[in-house]
Design an enzyme around this catalytic site. Structure first.
Site, mmCIF file in Angstrom:
data_model
loop_
_atom_site.group_PDB
_atom_site.id
_atom_site.type_symbol
_atom_site.label_atom_id
_atom_site.label_comp_id
_atom_site.label_asym_id
_atom_site.label_seq_id
_atom_site.Cartn_x
_atom_site.Cartn_y
_atom_site.Cartn_z
ATOM 1 N N LYS A 46 0.859 -1.188 0.000
ATOM 2 C CA LYS A 46 0.000 0.000 0.000
ATOM 3 C C LYS A 46 0.879 1.216 0.000
ATOM 4 C CE LYS A 46 -4.340 0.267 0.954
ATOM 5 N NZ LYS A 46 -5.447 -0.241 0.271
HETATM 6 N N1 GLU Z 1 -7.402 -0.080 -2.682
HETATM 7 C C1 GLU Z 1 -8.180 -1.269 -2.837
HETATM 8 C C2 GLU Z 1 -8.163 -2.084 -1.556
HETATM 9 O O1 GLU Z 1 -7.925 -1.562 -0.489
HETATM 10 C C3 GLU Z 1 -7.823 -2.053 -4.085
HETATM 11 C C4 GLU Z 1 -6.434 -2.567 -4.170
HETATM 12 C C5 GLU Z 1 -6.063 -3.180 -5.537
HETATM 13 O O2 GLU Z 1 -6.894 -3.215 -6.408
HETATM 14 O O3 GLU Z 1 -4.911 -3.592 -5.651
HETATM 15 O O4 GLU Z 1 -8.467 -3.236 -1.555
#
Ligand code: GLU
Length: 418
Positions: free
Chosen positions: A106
């Protein structure tokens, strides 16, 4: 209001809670609780007026035992190193619980994007992409959208990466617009898995979703799509909110009309069909059949949890309940269906996007939704089976038992490296 929980400590507590119901050695548990690496960088970017501003940004690569690091990038003033670490850890267990071949990562920039022009945001995004370039890659680390980022930012990151690498590699990032290699159904995917989880949860609990009253906290991409799709199941969305406050109507709203109002005015407040307006905390403690927190972490802490009246909670946001809140709600027999399953639709369709990019082949929206439904319902069945077979006190701990076992198996099967 009580002191805010640290999301990274919440993640670690959730892992500790689950490993009590498993046989995992202490050294492995330690490994499961910390990121492999965290990039912290400062972006110096020229603003429209010629001044240079510096933005702190992070990317945490938490665990890659099951595949490339995967997870979004958020733009928010509340971004911090610990928040990004927590969110990257939740991605590891999210990908594992739905059994897609990814680890977790992230990223985030400390910024309020509303205060910057589009061209400033483009330069900030490209500057971050440049810093990320040595870390990301189609088989290494694959970013995606998160809070306050979307197709536009993903397209810029893809273009920056491809330009610097002198290649075409759309699978280096997901959540792009369709013309830049994005998948059908990606924008709706998080809300869709929230709806599927709510549908399966009501079925499992022998309750009728048709006619059920629903409150949704947060009317961004995840919250509004969840509201729309849950309404289409025949439920009654009686309250929704965003950062401006909450609106309520016992007879129910048309989620699409509320969204048009938000598009026009910037918030749900002032919607003509509302009987009353109140605070987010009022919404979270409303007496409804289903509550969907779809905003940020720590929406419900231990104190607020004592006032929650919903029978079922399905988490569309990441980490909306603190561990203290979980304890209170478990004692109150409130069923909480956790984020790592309920909002996993986003990353699952990101996975489909990545597969399509690698195959240079396009799936129809129908196929995307069908495959998503299969993955979420299989994961749901697996979760309730584990909940019933173990003494896990709640669905969250059961979900972590499933997910952690998969990560540990992958880790142990790879053997030791000096
Ligand atoms: N930001 C989204 C989550 O927290 C999607 C992450 C992604 O698609 O890699 O799951």
């Amino acid at each position: 209001m009580s002191e805010q929980a640290n999301p990274f400590e919440s993640l670690q507590e959730q892992i500790d809670d689950a490993t009590e119901y498993m046989s995992v050695s202490g050294d492995v548990v330690e490994r499961l609780k910390h990121p492999e690496r965290v990039l912290e960088t400062n972006l110096s970017v020229e603003m429209d007026d010629g001044d240079v501003e510096v933005f702190k940004a992070f990317r945490s690569e938490f665990n890659g035992d099951r595949g490339p690091y995967k997870g979004g990038i958020r733009y928010h003033p509340g971004v911090s190193r610990d928040e990004v670490k927590a969110l990257s850890g939740w991605m590891v267990y999210k990908c594992a619980v739905v059994d897609i071949p990814y680890g977790g990562g992230k990223g985030g920039i400390i910024i309020d994007p509303d205060e910057y022009s589009e061209s400033e945001l483009e330069r900030i995004t490209r500057s971050f992409a440049k810093e990320l370039r040595p870390f990301i890659g189609v088989d290494k680390d694959i970013p995606a959208p998160d809070v306050n980022t979307g197709q536009r930012e993903m397209n810029w990151i893809k273009d920056t990466y491809e330009t610097l690498e002198n290649t075409t590699e759309p699978g280096v990032i997901t959540g792009k617009s369709p013309d830049s290699g994005g998948s059908a159904g990606r924008v709706e995917a998080t809300g869709r898995s929230t709806m599927l989880t709510a549908r399966e949860a009501f079925d499992y609990l022998d309750r009728d979703i048709e006619g059920a009253s629903v409150a949704v906290q947060g009317y961004g991409n995840a919250g509004w799509i969840a509201a729309k799709l849950i309404d289409e199941l025949g439920a009654n969305v009686v309250a929704v909110s965003d950062s401006s406050g909450a609106i309520h109507n016992e007879a129910g709203f048309d989620p699409v009309d509320v969204k048009s109002h938000k598009n026009e005015t910037g918030s749900v407040a002032g919607y003509h069909g509302a009987d009353e307006e109140f605070s987010n905390d009022d919404l979270l403690t409303l007496d409804v059949d289903l509550l969907v927190p779809a905003a940020l972490e720590n929406a419900i802490d231990g104190d607020l949890a004592k006032e929650v009246q919903a029978d079922v909670i399905v988490e569309a946001a990441n980490g909306p309940l603190t561990p203290d809140a979980d304890d209170v709600l478990r004692d109150a027999d409130t069923y909480v269906f956790p984020d790592i399953l309920a909002n996993a639709g986003g990353v699952t369709v990101s996975y489909f996007e990545w597969v399509q990019n690698r195959q240079r082949f396009h799936w129809t929206e129908e196929k995307v939704n069908e495959e998503l439904e299969r993955i979420i319902t299989d994961a749901f069945d697996n979760l309730v089976e584990t909940y019933e077979e173990t003494d896990a006190p709640n669905m969250r701990t059961a979900a972590y038992v499933v997910a952690i076992q998969r990560v540990v198996d992958a880790y142990q099967e790879s053997g030791n490296w000096p």
